[in-house]
Structures are given as C-alpha cells and as structure tokens.
Design an enzyme around this catalytic site. Structure first.
Site, PDB file in Angstrom:
ATOM      1  N   LYS A  63     -15.565  -7.928 -29.451  1.00 33.52           N
ATOM      2  CA  LYS A  63     -15.037  -6.628 -29.074  1.00 33.52           C
ATOM      3  C   LYS A  63     -14.670  -6.053 -28.387  1.00 33.52           C
ATOM      4  O   LYS A  63     -13.767  -6.782 -27.647  1.00 33.52           O
ATOM      5  CB  LYS A  63     -16.902  -6.423 -28.907  1.00 33.52           C
ATOM      6  N   TYR A 284       0.598   8.290  -0.706  1.00 29.70           N
ATOM      7  CA  TYR A 284      -0.726   8.413  -0.685  1.00 29.70           C
ATOM      8  C   TYR A 284      -1.567   8.842   1.030  1.00 29.70           C
ATOM      9  O   TYR A 284      -1.676   7.878   0.597  1.00 29.70           O
ATOM     10  CB  TYR A 284      -1.336   9.280  -2.244  1.00 29.70           C
TER      11      TYR A 284
HETATM   12  C1  LIG Z   1     -21.125  -8.839 -24.883  1.00 27.55           C
HETATM   13  C2  LIG Z   1     -21.654 -10.120 -25.621  1.00 27.55           C
HETATM   14  C3  LIG Z   1     -21.440 -11.752 -25.472  1.00 27.55           C
HETATM   15  C4  LIG Z   1     -19.794 -11.981 -25.129  1.00 27.55           C
HETATM   16  O1  LIG Z   1     -19.843 -12.385 -23.611  1.00 27.55           O
HETATM   17  P1  LIG Z   1     -19.100 -13.065 -22.714  1.00 27.55           P
HETATM   18  O2  LIG Z   1     -20.318 -13.308 -21.793  1.00 27.55           O
HETATM   19  O3  LIG Z   1     -17.613 -12.206 -22.349  1.00 27.55           O
HETATM   20  O4  LIG Z   1     -18.739 -14.332 -23.303  1.00 27.55           O
HETATM   21  C5  LIG Z   1     -22.020 -12.135 -26.126  1.00 27.55           C
HETATM   22  N1  LIG Z   1     -23.808 -11.656 -25.894  1.00 27.55           N
HETATM   23  C6  LIG Z   1     -23.724 -10.526 -26.332  1.00 27.55           C
HETATM   24  C7  LIG Z   1     -25.323  -9.709 -26.246  1.00 27.55           C
HETATM   25  C8  LIG Z   1     -22.794  -9.350 -25.351  1.00 27.55           C
HETATM   26  O5  LIG Z   1     -22.946  -8.293 -25.482  1.00 27.55           O
END
Ligand SMILES: *Cc1c(COP(=O)(O)O)cnc(C)c1O
Length: 390
Positions: A63, A284
């Site tokens: 994702k 800044y």
């Molecule tokens: C993002 C996500 C994962 C992966 O999680 P990691 O901690 O990056 O391994 C797995 N399952 C769900 C439902 C997620 O939202």
C-alpha cells in the site's frame, strides 16, 4: 516574524516528468539528493520473513506505493521472490498494481470497496476486505448482478476499533444461512494494535477474540500478523502473514535487534559552506546560535523532502563523522555543523549521509518523534532514485 517561503527554483529539472510521474531530479552526478533503494534487500527480506513464518504463507503489503519506495519497482521483485498475495489499502492502488503485476497474483484491498467502486474491484480481479455489513451487501449485490461468485476476505475487529466487524456482529452475521451467498470467502483476518510490544497483554487478548470468530469458519484460512506479529511466535501466524514495514527494512520490534536488511540510503548534497564566529545565529527564528567559531554547510534537503521539521538532535554523517543539524530545518535546506571535519574535507558538491549505515530509518524517525513508516511514506518526490539489484 512570519517565515518567508523558500520556493524551489523553477527550471528544466522541475518541468520534466519521468515515466514514473516523478519530477526528473537530473542525473545522479548533479542531483540535490540521492535515494538508493536496494531491491535485492527487499527480496532477501521477503525470503527471510517467509522462512520465519512458514508453514504460513507470506503475503506482501505494498500500500501507499510500497511505503513510498515505488510499487512499480518493488512489487515485481516481490513476485519474482515467490510472493503470490499482495495487499493494498485502496481500490485505486489495486487497479494500478494489477497493471504492474498482470493476471495471477491475488491482490486484496484492505480498506474494502467503498460504495460505487465494487465494479472496478471486480473488473481488475481484486479481492475486497469486507469490513462491515454495507461492504458485504455491496459486494454481494454485485455478485448477484454478475451472476457469479466473487472472492472476498472477512475482517474481524479483534480490538482496535478501526476496520472490521465487531466479534458479536460477525457471529450474528454468520448465523444467517445466506450470510455469504454469492461469495467465495478466501480469508478471515484481523489486525493487532500492539504487536510491536511483545509483552503487551493486548496481543493474546486480540488473538483470543479472533479465535472465537475463526472457529465459526474452520475451512477458511486465517491471517492475524503483520510484520511485528510474525515475531510474536507461531501462535500468531495462522495461515497467512501480511508484512509491509519489515520488507522495507523497518525493525519489526522496537526493543530487539533489527533482523531485516536495510533497504534505503539517502544522501544530500552540500550547496554552500561558510565560517562563522561564536555567537552567530543560524536559520529561521534564530532558533540556534553557534557556541564556538564554526564551519557550517548548507545542504539541499528540507522538510519538503521528508526531513521532518520536528526533528530534534538531527544529524548527517560524512566519512564516519557526525554532523549535527544547526537551527530549524527549512523547506529545501538545512544547515550542518561541519567544524569537526578537517578543513577542506567538505565543500559544495559533496554528499552527506542522511539515512545510511550510521543512522537507519528507525533512528531518523525517532529523532523526529515518529516511526519509520512515516519517514518512508514521506520520502521526497524530487530525489534522484537509484534502484539497486533489480
Ligand atoms: C499496513 C497493514 C499491514 C502491514 O503492516 P506492517 O506493520 O507494515 O507490516 C498489514 N495488515 C493491515 C490490516 C495493515 O493495515
């Protein structure tokens, strides 16, 4: 006083878009910052996690553009390493991933299909996670209209109050004889809230809740663990694990040595150096003042590139020497104290390590008060990207 914005200089490099739809940062030799992404390390991490999780199947979560590293480059490497199950968050990501991977691999959509996106989901052979009755109804409705069974994943909220059916809701749903009519249930899943803390009692509690619903579906494969969950032991692995972060080199457990290979390296270019007397204010708000006669280097990386402005005690490295950030991080630059380097060692054009062997993603994140996930997904879009081991 309001801070003036430091806009990036317009020019040829900003106006050209490469085939990845990222701004063309120019050739490596002149780019302001270089991001190295080691695809071989990602493949090794996948194989290591699959070995650790076996006999459970190891999926891959890609994702958010493979956590900012480029799903178009990362996903094919994972597929070549043997991965057959991919997870994205959104239908649009799934459509893009199907075009990258072609037919064959399972692509599941964690957030599920929102009303109106079911047809796109089916057209691209995506498997939606069903998180509530409305998502179930929408997917079942499409199955009826298409007059064919559609694949689906059922998510249980075992104690995170984010996505999925509450356990009693799920049991009530499954009591109805036509609960899954028209659907081919491929997986029942849930997600752990505290998997990064092995001693948390929440882990066992969530597992117990998940088991109650899972027992109602004995023939359906089950999945509970993401990266951290894999390291909670065999009881948490069930039939399929879903790592994301660990594939990309993030430590799956905060208080244990990181077993994963590092994946990214980030170097930024020195643009200007100067010598200043003790007492000179920098940047800044004059938020910092040098305490000694100092040499400073201005480096071409800033918060627009994902170097968080909230970073405290930030530093870069050059040949084993730590170079502290002085004052506030600007949009396109920051200032380093390079006094500890022998005179003449660093000048315009030199590259300093921002993320590298001395300072990994997790350390950079900790200094900014965040987690490695947020550092990766904020990596700048104007870095020159170099993919290794493709
Ligand atoms: C993002 C996500 C994962 C992966 O999680 P990691 O901690 O990056 O391994 C797995 N399952 C769900 C439902 C997620 O939202």
């Amino acid at each position: 006083m309001a801070a003036a914005h430091q806009g990036a200089a317009p020019g040829v490099a900003m106006s050209r878009i490469d085939r990845d739809h990222r701004p063309d940062a120019g050739p490596a030799g002149t780019a302001a910052a270089l991001l190295t992404i080691d695809l071989g390390a990602i493949a090794d991490n996948y194989r290591a996690l699959a070995l650790q999780a076996g006999p459970a199947v190891c999926a891959a979560v890609v994702k958010a553009d493979a956590y900012g590293l480029g799903a178009d480059r990362v996903a094919p490497v994972l597929a070549a390493a043997g991965c057959r199950h991919f997870f994205v968050a959104q239908v649009g990501e799934g459509v893009a991933l199907r075009a990258i991977l072609g037919p064959g691999p399972v692509i599941a959509v964690l957030n599920g299909a929102s009303p109106g996106s079911e047809a796109a989901c089916a057209a691209h052979d995506l498997v939606p996670v069903l998180n509530d009755r409305s998502q179930r109804d929408g997917w079942q409705g499409l199955a009826r209209r298409l007059d064919r069974r559609l694949p689906a994943i059922l998510q249980i909220d075992s104690g995170m109050a984010r996505f999925g059916f509450a356990p009693d809701e799920a049991c009530a749903l499954l009591d109805a004889p036509d609960a899954l009519a028209g659907l081919d249930l491929q997986l029942v899943m849930s997600h752990l809230a505290c998997a990064g803390e092995p001693d948390s009692p929440v882990n066992a509690a969530q597992r117990a809740v998940f088991e109650v619903v899972r027992r109602r579906l004995p023939a359906v494969p089950a999945s509970l663990a993401a990266s951290s969950g894999i390291f909670l032991g065999p009881d948490f692995r069930f039939d399929l694990v879903r790592p994301g972060a660990a594939l990309y080199g993030i430590a799956p457990q905060a208080d244990a040595p990181n077993p994963m290979r590092p994946v990214i390296g980030l170097r930024a270019r020195v643009m200007q150096t100067r010598s200043v007397p003790a007492g000179t204010p920098v940047g800044y708000g004059h938020a910092a003042t040098v305490g000694r006669d100092s040499r400073l280097a201005t480096v071409a990386i800033g918060y627009a590139d994902g170097f968080f402005r909230s970073t405290a005690g930030g530093a870069a490295w050059f040949g084993g020497t730590r170079l502290p950030v002085v004052g506030r991080v600007s949009m396109d630059s920051l200032v380093l104290d390079v006094t500890d380097l022998a005179p003449g060692t660093i000048g315009p054009g030199a590259l300093v390590d921002i993320i590298g062997p001395e300072r990994d993603v997790d350390a950079v994140a900790a200094a900014a008060g965040t987690i490695g996930y947020e550092v990766l997904t904020n990596l700048g879009h104007r870095f020159h990207r170099v993919y290794l081991g493709a």
